[in-house]
Design an enzyme around this catalytic site. Structure first.
Site, PDB file in Angstrom:
ATOM      1  N   LYS A  66     -16.245  39.868  11.426  1.00 14.15           N
ATOM      2  CA  LYS A  66     -15.310  39.843  12.543  1.00 14.15           C
ATOM      3  C   LYS A  66     -15.965  40.043  13.898  1.00 14.15           C
ATOM      4  O   LYS A  66     -15.333  40.504  14.854  1.00 14.15           O
ATOM      5  CB  LYS A  66     -14.186  40.866  12.342  1.00 14.15           C
ATOM      6  CG  LYS A  66     -13.454  40.715  11.023  1.00 14.15           C
ATOM      7  CD  LYS A  66     -13.037  39.267  10.732  1.00 14.15           C
ATOM      8  CE  LYS A  66     -12.051  38.724  11.739  1.00 14.15           C
ATOM      9  NZ  LYS A  66     -11.732  37.271  11.504  1.00 14.15           N
ATOM     10  N   GLY A  68     -17.405  37.275  15.236  1.00 11.81           N
ATOM     11  CA  GLY A  68     -17.351  35.942  15.823  1.00 11.81           C
ATOM     12  C   GLY A  68     -18.273  34.919  15.203  1.00 11.81           C
ATOM     13  O   GLY A  68     -18.501  33.860  15.798  1.00 11.81           O
ATOM     14  N   HIS A 119     -23.638  38.222   6.541  1.00 12.98           N
ATOM     15  CA  HIS A 119     -23.249  39.522   7.075  1.00 12.98           C
ATOM     16  C   HIS A 119     -24.222  40.606   6.620  1.00 12.98           C
ATOM     17  O   HIS A 119     -23.939  41.800   6.790  1.00 12.98           O
ATOM     18  CB  HIS A 119     -21.843  39.897   6.598  1.00 12.98           C
ATOM     19  CG  HIS A 119     -20.757  38.991   7.090  1.00 12.98           C
ATOM     20  ND1 HIS A 119     -20.657  38.594   8.405  1.00 12.98           N
ATOM     21  CD2 HIS A 119     -19.707  38.414   6.445  1.00 12.98           C
ATOM     22  CE1 HIS A 119     -19.597  37.807   8.547  1.00 12.98           C
ATOM     23  NE2 HIS A 119     -19.008  37.690   7.376  1.00 12.98           N
ATOM     24  N   TYR A 204     -20.895  38.921  21.601  1.00 13.75           N
ATOM     25  CA  TYR A 204     -19.619  38.204  21.593  1.00 13.75           C
ATOM     26  C   TYR A 204     -18.987  38.170  22.987  1.00 13.75           C
ATOM     27  O   TYR A 204     -18.505  37.126  23.441  1.00 13.75           O
ATOM     28  CB  TYR A 204     -18.678  38.887  20.598  1.00 13.75           C
ATOM     29  CG  TYR A 204     -17.288  38.307  20.507  1.00 13.75           C
ATOM     30  CD1 TYR A 204     -17.003  37.299  19.588  1.00 13.75           C
ATOM     31  CD2 TYR A 204     -16.247  38.762  21.329  1.00 13.75           C
ATOM     32  CE1 TYR A 204     -15.719  36.768  19.491  1.00 13.75           C
ATOM     33  CE2 TYR A 204     -14.974  38.239  21.245  1.00 13.75           C
ATOM     34  CZ  TYR A 204     -14.717  37.247  20.313  1.00 13.75           C
ATOM     35  OH  TYR A 204     -13.455  36.713  20.214  1.00 13.75           O
ATOM     36  N   PHE A 240     -13.108  29.678  22.544  1.00 10.82           N
ATOM     37  CA  PHE A 240     -12.427  30.248  21.385  1.00 10.82           C
ATOM     38  C   PHE A 240     -11.057  29.605  21.202  1.00 10.82           C
ATOM     39  O   PHE A 240     -10.655  29.306  20.069  1.00 10.82           O
ATOM     40  CB  PHE A 240     -12.275  31.767  21.532  1.00 10.82           C
ATOM     41  CG  PHE A 240     -11.725  32.415  20.294  1.00 10.82           C
ATOM     42  CD1 PHE A 240     -12.568  32.862  19.295  1.00 10.82           C
ATOM     43  CD2 PHE A 240     -10.357  32.562  20.120  1.00 10.82           C
ATOM     44  CE1 PHE A 240     -12.062  33.435  18.131  1.00 10.82           C
ATOM     45  CE2 PHE A 240      -9.835  33.137  18.971  1.00 10.82           C
ATOM     46  CZ  PHE A 240     -10.690  33.583  17.972  1.00 10.82           C
ATOM     47  N   GLN A 241     -10.343  29.371  22.288  1.00  8.56           N
ATOM     48  CA  GLN A 241      -9.008  28.780  22.170  1.00  8.56           C
ATOM     49  C   GLN A 241      -9.074  27.366  21.610  1.00  8.56           C
ATOM     50  O   GLN A 241      -8.241  26.973  20.777  1.00  8.56           O
ATOM     51  CB  GLN A 241      -8.315  28.780  23.535  1.00  8.56           C
ATOM     52  CG  GLN A 241      -6.838  28.394  23.457  1.00  8.56           C
ATOM     53  CD  GLN A 241      -6.029  29.342  22.580  1.00  8.56           C
ATOM     54  OE1 GLN A 241      -6.125  30.562  22.736  1.00  8.56           O
ATOM     55  NE2 GLN A 241      -5.250  28.790  21.656  1.00  8.56           N
ATOM     56  N   ARG A 260      -7.972  34.618  14.975  1.00  6.01           N
ATOM     57  CA  ARG A 260      -6.687  35.262  15.270  1.00  6.01           C
ATOM     58  C   ARG A 260      -6.433  35.302  16.770  1.00  6.01           C
ATOM     59  O   ARG A 260      -5.776  34.428  17.322  1.00  6.01           O
ATOM     60  CB  ARG A 260      -6.651  36.663  14.636  1.00  6.01           C
ATOM     61  CG  ARG A 260      -5.280  37.332  14.634  1.00  6.01           C
ATOM     62  CD  ARG A 260      -5.362  38.715  14.011  1.00  6.01           C
ATOM     63  NE  ARG A 260      -6.210  39.608  14.777  1.00  6.01           N
ATOM     64  CZ  ARG A 260      -5.793  40.374  15.777  1.00  6.01           C
ATOM     65  NH1 ARG A 260      -4.515  40.361  16.110  1.00  6.01           N
ATOM     66  NH2 ARG A 260      -6.628  41.161  16.435  1.00  6.01           N
TER      67      ARG A 260
END
Length: 304
Positions: A66, A68, A119, A204, A240-241, A260
């Site tokens: 999480k 990115g 990760h 990020y 991101f959008q 999200r």
């Protein structure tokens, strides 16, 4: 434009492979002291991971969950496509620790440059990555937003433990009992190698603040030769959008889970004063005064 497509149907199947009523111990297993989700990882796969034969021109992306990395995968796929005009399509999961043990043999058939993601901490990576001097891009996000995003992920993906409350999750996060373990252990380990050859760290929040400059920095690190116009075009497509709006097309049913909000400062909606103080103290012990700690700009992004 082209977006890199991996077998996210596999991820969807794994995430929806069992009822939420599973106890936590049924959803996790421990390998070398770290919890992992049984839906996408296994002891056998970890044992076979050393068989991954890394290449010098692989693109390896590292992040704690999480932070990115799925966004970064989309950016890198566009960089590669713009540079080579070839579509880096793979049926294998980009996360090297996820999947079945036979994936590492199949990955030998994937043409270069391959995008790999993980990760895992530095010490858990296959030795061939260092032997072949694969370049590693390490992505970090401020720990408070990471925790909040991870909380929502846990409660949206049925294949990982869900939590009855934010308070319950926060306690587990701070104790490193969530999947892939402790954010701070991960950060401390990678901070030790922040100046190693072939490693670059990106934040990020910097991607959010100046995506064009970040894309240029990433392209230069991996040796992609692009014009200023191409860099700007990629940045325009990779906000991101924009990536979130195309998430169902690129990632199928899990798109809304993986992408999200993507905002900076969402932690302010959940953190209590006591939780702020607890994480501030943890950051001070683990990362204050370090090079990674400076990059994270904790006082800018994590103080009220």
């Amino acid at each position: 434009m082209f977006f890199l497509i991996y077998s996210f149907d596999f991820i969807y199947g794994c995430l929806h492979g069992g009822p939420r009523s599973f106890w936590t111990q049924d959803l996790l297993f421990f390998y070398r002291g770290t919890p992992y989700p049984v839906t996408v990882c296994s002891v056998e796969t970890f044992q076979a991971l050393e068989n991954l034969e890394a290449r010098r021109d692989d693109v390896l992306l590292v992040s704690y969950p999480k932070c990115g990395v799925n966004w970064l995968i989309q950016i890198l796929s566009d960089l590669i496509f713009t540079t080579t005009q070839s579509k880096p399509v793979s049926t294998e999961l980009p996360f090297i620790e996820c999947g079945d043990p036979g994936k590492y043999q199949r990955m030998n058939q994937i043409p270069s440059p391959r995008i790999l993601a993980t990760h895992l901490s530095y010490d858990c990576l296959p030795k061939s990555i260092f032997k072949n001097k694969t370049k590693i891009l390490v992505l970090f996000r401020n720990p408070k937003d990471t925790a909040v995003s991870f909380f929502h992920f846990h409660n949206s993906a049925p294949g990982v433990p869900s939590y009855s409350s934010w308070d319950e999750f926060f306690s587990e996060f701070m104790n490193g009992k969530v999947v892939w373990g402790s954010y701070f252990d991960h950060a401390v380990t990678w901070n030790k190698h922040i100046e190693d050859e072939n490693i670059m760290t990106i934040i990020y929040e910097d991607l959010k603040e100046n995506l064009t400059a970040s894309v240029k920095q990433i392209a230069e690190f991996f040796g992609f030769s692009l014009t200023a116009e191409q860099i700007q075009s990629i940045a325009d497509r990779a906000t991101f959008q924009e990536v979130k709006d195309k998430a169902q097309e690129t990632h199928g049913a899990v798109g809304s889970i993986l992408f999200r909000k993507g905002v900076v400062g969402d932690w302010k909606n959940l953190f209590t004063d006591a939780q702020n103080q607890e994480m501030d103290a943890k950051f001070k012990v683990c990362l204050e005064g370090t090079k990674l700690g400076a990059k994270l700009k904790y006082d800018v992004y994590c103080k009220t």
